[in-house]
Design a protein around this motif. Structure first.
Motif, PDB file in Angstrom:
ATOM      1  N   SER A  96       8.073 -41.294  19.090  1.00 14.92           N
ATOM      2  CA  SER A  96       8.765 -42.243  18.213  1.00 14.92           C
ATOM      3  C   SER A  96       9.282 -43.425  19.026  1.00 14.92           C
ATOM      4  CB  SER A  96       9.935 -41.561  17.496  1.00 14.92           C
ATOM      5  OG  SER A  96       9.487 -40.498  16.699  1.00 14.92           O
ATOM      6  N   SER A  97       9.421 -44.555  18.349  1.00 11.03           N
ATOM      7  CA  SER A  97       9.954 -45.742  19.017  1.00 11.03           C
ATOM      8  C   SER A  97      11.430 -45.536  19.345  1.00 11.03           C
ATOM      9  CB  SER A  97       9.791 -46.968  18.119  1.00 11.03           C
ATOM     10  OG  SER A  97      10.512 -46.796  16.903  1.00 11.03           O
ATOM     11  N   TYR A  98      11.873 -46.206  20.405  1.00  9.72           N
ATOM     12  CA  TYR A  98      13.261 -46.122  20.837  1.00  9.72           C
ATOM     13  C   TYR A  98      13.692 -47.523  21.255  1.00  9.72           C
ATOM     14  CZ  TYR A  98      17.419 -43.805  22.719  1.00  9.72           C
ATOM     15  OH  TYR A  98      18.714 -43.385  22.933  1.00  9.72           O
ATOM     16  N   PRO A  99      14.962 -47.893  21.040  1.00  6.80           N
ATOM     17  CA  PRO A  99      15.378 -49.282  21.299  1.00  6.80           C
ATOM     18  C   PRO A  99      15.127 -49.765  22.722  1.00  6.80           C
ATOM     19  CG  PRO A  99      17.056 -48.111  20.042  1.00  6.80           C
ATOM     20  CD  PRO A  99      16.036 -47.095  20.440  1.00  6.80           C
ATOM     21  N   ILE A 100      15.199 -48.867  23.699  1.00  4.89           N
ATOM     22  CA  ILE A 100      14.970 -49.259  25.086  1.00  4.89           C
ATOM     23  C   ILE A 100      14.034 -48.252  25.742  1.00  4.89           C
ATOM     24  CG2 ILE A 100      17.168 -50.474  25.382  1.00  4.89           C
ATOM     25  CD1 ILE A 100      18.307 -47.995  26.644  1.00  4.89           C
ATOM     26  N   GLN A 101      13.473 -48.644  26.897  1.00  7.97           N
ATOM     27  CA  GLN A 101      12.551 -47.759  27.600  1.00  7.97           C
ATOM     28  C   GLN A 101      13.321 -46.650  28.308  1.00  7.97           C
ATOM     29  OE1 GLN A 101       9.920 -49.780  30.260  1.00  7.97           O
ATOM     30  NE2 GLN A 101       8.745 -47.948  30.792  1.00  7.97           N
ATOM     31  N   VAL A 102      12.776 -45.441  28.247  1.00  8.03           N
ATOM     32  CA  VAL A 102      13.410 -44.292  28.893  1.00  8.03           C
ATOM     33  C   VAL A 102      12.416 -43.647  29.850  1.00  8.03           C
ATOM     34  CG1 VAL A 102      14.965 -43.822  26.970  1.00  8.03           C
ATOM     35  CG2 VAL A 102      12.716 -42.741  27.020  1.00  8.03           C
ATOM     36  N   THR A 103      12.951 -42.922  30.821  1.00 12.56           N
ATOM     37  CA  THR A 103      12.120 -42.183  31.768  1.00 12.56           C
ATOM     38  C   THR A 103      11.943 -40.753  31.270  1.00 12.56           C
ATOM     39  OG1 THR A 103      12.911 -43.516  33.624  1.00 12.56           O
ATOM     40  CG2 THR A 103      11.899 -41.392  34.146  1.00 12.56           C
ATOM     41  N   VAL A 104      10.700 -40.329  31.173  1.00 11.45           N
ATOM     42  CA  VAL A 104      10.385 -38.992  30.666  1.00 11.45           C
ATOM     43  C   VAL A 104      10.183 -38.044  31.840  1.00 11.45           C
ATOM     44  CG1 VAL A 104       8.791 -37.631  29.271  1.00 11.45           C
ATOM     45  CG2 VAL A 104       9.292 -40.004  28.637  1.00 11.45           C
ATOM     46  N   HIS A 105      10.793 -36.871  31.769  1.00  9.65           N
ATOM     47  CA  HIS A 105      10.639 -35.856  32.816  1.00  9.65           C
ATOM     48  C   HIS A 105       9.344 -35.081  32.558  1.00  9.65           C
ATOM     49  CE1 HIS A 105      14.705 -36.610  34.338  1.00  9.65           C
ATOM     50  NE2 HIS A 105      15.077 -36.670  33.067  1.00  9.65           N
ATOM     51  N   VAL A 106       8.230 -35.710  32.912  1.00  7.63           N
ATOM     52  CA  VAL A 106       6.917 -35.169  32.561  1.00  7.63           C
ATOM     53  C   VAL A 106       6.687 -33.812  33.210  1.00  7.63           C
ATOM     54  CG1 VAL A 106       4.440 -35.607  32.588  1.00  7.63           C
ATOM     55  CG2 VAL A 106       6.034 -37.515  32.319  1.00  7.63           C
ATOM     56  N   ARG A 107       7.063 -33.678  34.467  1.00  2.00           N
ATOM     57  CA  ARG A 107       6.786 -32.420  35.180  1.00  2.00           C
ATOM     58  C   ARG A 107       7.494 -31.242  34.516  1.00  2.00           C
ATOM     59  NH1 ARG A 107       8.034 -31.179  41.594  1.00  2.00           N
ATOM     60  NH2 ARG A 107       7.496 -28.956  41.538  1.00  2.00           N
ATOM     61  N   SER A 108       8.742 -31.441  34.127  1.00  2.00           N
ATOM     62  CA  SER A 108       9.485 -30.358  33.471  1.00  2.00           C
ATOM     63  C   SER A 108       8.863 -29.998  32.128  1.00  2.00           C
ATOM     64  CB  SER A 108      10.945 -30.771  33.282  1.00  2.00           C
ATOM     65  OG  SER A 108      11.586 -30.962  34.524  1.00  2.00           O
ATOM     66  N   LEU A 109       8.436 -31.007  31.380  1.00  2.00           N
ATOM     67  CA  LEU A 109       7.804 -30.755  30.083  1.00  2.00           C
ATOM     68  C   LEU A 109       6.493 -29.998  30.261  1.00  2.00           C
ATOM     69  CD1 LEU A 109       8.481 -34.223  28.447  1.00  2.00           C
ATOM     70  CD2 LEU A 109       9.231 -32.046  27.490  1.00  2.00           C
ATOM     71  N   LEU A 110       5.674 -30.436  31.219  1.00  2.00           N
ATOM     72  CA  LEU A 110       4.389 -29.774  31.442  1.00  2.00           C
ATOM     73  C   LEU A 110       4.577 -28.330  31.910  1.00  2.00           C
ATOM     74  CD1 LEU A 110       2.290 -32.598  33.162  1.00  2.00           C
ATOM     75  CD2 LEU A 110       2.009 -31.681  30.853  1.00  2.00           C
ATOM     76  N   THR A 111       5.570 -28.106  32.753  1.00  4.26           N
ATOM     77  CA  THR A 111       5.816 -26.748  33.238  1.00  4.26           C
ATOM     78  C   THR A 111       6.236 -25.832  32.100  1.00  4.26           C
ATOM     79  OG1 THR A 111       6.496 -27.635  35.383  1.00  4.26           O
ATOM     80  CG2 THR A 111       7.118 -25.369  34.898  1.00  4.26           C
ATOM     81  N   LEU A 112       7.033 -26.363  31.180  1.00  6.52           N
ATOM     82  CA  LEU A 112       7.462 -25.560  30.034  1.00  6.52           C
ATOM     83  C   LEU A 112       6.276 -25.242  29.121  1.00  6.52           C
ATOM     84  CD1 LEU A 112      10.181 -24.405  29.239  1.00  6.52           C
ATOM     85  CD2 LEU A 112      10.548 -26.394  27.772  1.00  6.52           C
ATOM     86  N   VAL A 113       5.406 -26.231  28.894  1.00  9.89           N
ATOM     87  CA  VAL A 113       4.201 -25.989  28.098  1.00  9.89           C
ATOM     88  C   VAL A 113       3.333 -24.930  28.772  1.00  9.89           C
ATOM     89  CG1 VAL A 113       2.032 -27.012  27.305  1.00  9.89           C
ATOM     90  CG2 VAL A 113       4.174 -28.273  27.030  1.00  9.89           C
ATOM     91  N   GLU A 114       3.149 -25.072  30.074  1.00 12.84           N
ATOM     92  CA  GLU A 114       2.332 -24.105  30.812  1.00 12.84           C
ATOM     93  C   GLU A 114       2.923 -22.704  30.714  1.00 12.84           C
ATOM     94  OE1 GLU A 114       0.723 -23.251  35.375  1.00 12.84           O
ATOM     95  OE2 GLU A 114       2.085 -24.917  34.966  1.00 12.84           O
ATOM     96  N   ARG A 115       4.225 -22.611  30.797  1.00  7.55           N
ATOM     97  CA  ARG A 115       4.868 -21.296  30.736  1.00  7.55           C
ATOM     98  C   ARG A 115       4.513 -20.568  29.445  1.00  7.55           C
ATOM     99  NH1 ARG A 115      11.372 -19.744  31.039  1.00  7.55           N
ATOM    100  NH2 ARG A 115      10.994 -17.495  31.179  1.00  7.55           N
ATOM    101  N   VAL A 116       4.558 -21.286  28.338  1.00  5.83           N
ATOM    102  CA  VAL A 116       4.251 -20.662  27.049  1.00  5.83           C
ATOM    103  C   VAL A 116       2.770 -20.300  26.957  1.00  5.83           C
ATOM    104  CG1 VAL A 116       4.195 -21.026  24.555  1.00  5.83           C
ATOM    105  CG2 VAL A 116       6.162 -21.818  25.879  1.00  5.83           C
ATOM    106  N   LEU A 117       1.909 -21.224  27.358  1.00  4.65           N
ATOM    107  CA  LEU A 117       0.471 -21.007  27.192  1.00  4.65           C
ATOM    108  C   LEU A 117      -0.062 -19.878  28.078  1.00  4.65           C
ATOM    109  CD1 LEU A 117      -0.878 -24.676  26.954  1.00  4.65           C
ATOM    110  CD2 LEU A 117      -0.318 -23.093  25.097  1.00  4.65           C
ATOM    111  N   MET A 118       0.603 -19.611  29.186  1.00  2.00           N
ATOM    112  CA  MET A 118       0.118 -18.572  30.094  1.00  2.00           C
ATOM    113  C   MET A 118       0.547 -17.166  29.673  1.00  2.00           C
ATOM    114  SD  MET A 118      -1.851 -20.021  32.222  1.00  2.00           S
ATOM    115  CE  MET A 118      -2.292 -21.145  30.883  1.00  2.00           C
TER     116      MET A 118
END
Length: 445
Positions: free
Chosen positions: A333-355
Motif C-alpha cells: 500500500s502507498s504510504y506518505p513517506i518512504q520507509v525502510t523494509v526489513h527484508v531479511r527478517s521478513l524472508l526468514t519468517l516466510v522461510e520458517r513457515v514454509l520449511m
C-alpha cells in the motif's frame, strides 16, 4: 397534480420531484404507516439512484417553479428521514438510517455541505447508545462511512471534516471493545478504515487505543477468519494516521515479533534449531535499542499467555495468517513517506513457515502427540498460502531494496518447489517465480 399534467418523456426533469413525492407518500413509513420490507426499501434506493431524484441539478434549468418544486420535494424527503431516524421502532429507525446513507451519496453538494454536520450527529447518537439494536448500529456505521467518504471529496472542508471524523473514533473503538456481535465489529472496522483513509489525522490521540482494540480481537479467539482479515487490513492502515517512518516500522516490528513468538509455541517439537529465527527478529531493532512494546500494548499483553497455550486451528491459521496479510498490505500500500523494509527478517519468517511440513526432526526425540501432528498438518496449507502471499508482497513492495536478497529468494523458491505437492500452492509458486523474474528485468530489452 392534475390528472393530465403530462411530462415530455422519461428524461423530463419535471418527473424527478413527482417521483420523489410518490416514493415518500407510498413507500416510506411514517408514524401511521408500518415499515414494509427490506425489498421495498431496495426498490426505493434503486429508484432514487436510477433517476437521480436527490441531485437537484439546476444548472440548465430556468423554470423557477420547477426548481422550487424539486427543492421542496428533497426537503420533504430529508424531513421524513429525520423523523424515521428518531423513531423508537427499530425497523423504522433502521430504514431512515439506511436511506440517509444513500442521501449522503446522492444529494447535491450544496445540500450536503449545509447538512452533513447535523446528519453526522444523528448517526453518531445511534452508535453511542448501547441500547440500540445491532442492525441499527451496523446501519449507522455504514451510513456514517458514506458520509465521511462524501465529505472527503471536499478539500476546502478538510480541517472541519477531520474534527468531525475525530468524534467518531472513540465510539467506534467502544463498539469493538464492548459489543459481542461480529456484524457490529464489521461495521465498526469499516468505519474506522474509512476515517483513517479520508481523514487520517482524526485518529490522533486514539492511536494506541485503536491498536489495542484490534490486537485484543486477535488474542481473544472469538473472531471468524473473515473478520480477522478485515481487522488486519485496518491495522495495516493505522500507521497512515501518523504518517511517519517510526510508526510504520514500529507496527511492522510488533507484528513480526508477535508472529515469531506465536510460531515458537505452534511449531514446538516440529523444528530443529530456531536460534537463527530469533536472530532475524533481533535484526529488526537498531543497535542498542530495546524490544518495542508488545503488540496491542500492555493492556492486552496479559491475554497472550492464555491464548498462546491453546494450540487451536483458529489461533494458528486465522491469527497468524491474518497478520501475514496485514504485513502484505503494509508492503504493497502507498504510504506518505518512504520507509525502510526489513527484508531479511521478513524472508526468514516466510522461510520458517514454509520449511515446516509437520515432520519430526530426526535429531530430536518426539515431544508431540499424534493428535498434535495431525492438527498441525491440517493447518499448514493455509498458513503456507498466506506465507507465499507475504513473499509476493515482499517482491512487489520493496523494489530497489530487493536486489541484495534475490539469491535468498531464488534459493527459498527452489527448496520449497521440491517439498510442495499441493496444486494450489504449486500454482502460487509459479506465479511468484514469474513476478520475481519480471521484477529482475528478465524478458525486457
Amino acid at each position: 397534480m392534475a390528472a393530465f399534467d403530462l411530462i415530455s418523456n422519461m428524461n423530463d426533469v419535471a418527473l424527478r420531484p413527482r417521483l420523489l413525492r410518490t416514493l415518500i407518500r407510498d413507500h416510506l413509513p411514517d408514524d401511521k404507516h408500518p415499515f414494509g420490507s427490506p425489498s421495498q426499501l431496495s426498490k426505493v434506493v434503486s429508484m432514487v439512484k436510477t433517476h437521480n431524484l436527490l441531485s437537484e441539478s439546476f444548472a440548465e434549468l430556468t423554470d423557477q417553479v420547477l426548481i422550487s418544486n424539486w427543492k421542496s420535494a428533497v426537503d420533504s424527503w430529508v424531513k421524513r428521514l429525520m423523523l424515521l431516524i428518531s423513531n423508537d421502532m427499530p425497523d423504522k429507525c433502521w430504514a431512515g438510517i439506511c436511506l440517509l446513507g444513500v442521501t449522503c451519496q446522492e444529494c447535491s453538494s450544496d445540500r450536503f455541505l449545509a447538512s452533513y454536520s447535523d446528519w453526522l450527529q444523528k448517526l453518531l447518537s445511534h452508535i453511542q447508545v448501547s441500547a440500540s439494536s445491532h442492525f441499527v448500529k451496523v446501519a449507522s456505521c455504514a451510513s456514517m462511512s458514506d458520509l465521511l467518504i462524501r465529505l472527503g471529496g471536499f478539500p476546502n472542508v478538510k480541517k472541519d471534516g477531520t474534527a468531525h471524523a475525530g468524534k467518531v473514533i472513540q465510539p467506534v473503538l467502544k463498539l469493538l471493545n464492548d459489543d459481542n456481535s461480529e456484524a457490529v465489529w464489521d461495521g465498526a472496522v469499516h468505519l474506522l478504515c474509512t476515517a483513517i483513509t479520508f481523514f487520517p489525522f482524526s485518529v490522533g490521540r486514539h492511536y494506541e487505543s485503536a491498536e489495542a482494540a484490534i490486537a485484543s480481537k486477535f488474542l481473544s479467539d472469538t473472531c471468524s477468519f473473515n473478520m480477522l482479515k478485515k481487522l488486519a487490513h485496518c491495522l495495516a492502515l493505522l500507521p497512515k494516521s501518523r504518517g511517519d517512518v517510526d510508526s510504520w516500522s514500529l507496527m511492522m516490528q510488533k507484528i513480526l515479533i508477535w508472529i515469531n513468538n506465536h510460531l515458537n509455541d505452534a511449531f514446538k517439537g516440529f523444528e530443529g534449531e530456531t536460534k537463527r529465527f530469533d536472530e532475524a527478529i533481533r535484526l529488526l531493532l537498531p543497535p542498542g535499542k530495546d524490544l518495542p512494546p508488545p503488540f496491542g500494548g500492555l493492556a492486552v499483553s496479559g491475554v497472550r499467555s492464555q491464548s498462546m497455550s491453546k494450540r487451536s486451528e483458529h489461533l494458528l491459521t486465522s491469527s497468524v495468517s491474518a497478520l501475514f496479510l496485514c504485513c502484505s498490505t503494509m508492503l504493497t500500500s502507498s504510504y506518505p513517506i518512504q520507509v525502510t523494509v526489513h527484508v531479511r527478517s521478513l524472508l526468514t519468517l516466510v522461510e520458517r513457515v514454509l520449511m515446516v511440513d509437520a515432520s519430526l526432526p530426526p535429531s530430536l526425540p518426539p515431544f508431540v502427540t499424534a493428535t498434535e501432528q495431525e492438527l498441525l498438518s491440517s493447518e499448514l496449507p493455509i498458513l503456507h498460502l498466506y506465507s507465499l502471499e507475504l513473499l509476493t508482497a515482499i517482491i512487489k513492495g520493496v523494489r530497489s531494496q530487493l536486489l541484495p536478497h534475490a539469491a535468498s529468494i531464488v534459493r527459498l523458491i527452489s527448496v520449497y518447489f521440491k517439498k510442495c505437492t499441493l496444486p494450489e500452492l504449486r500454482t502460487k509458486m509459479y506465479s511468484i517465480t514469474k513476478i520475481l523474474l519480471i521484477s529482475m528485468g528478465v524478458g525486457t530489452s
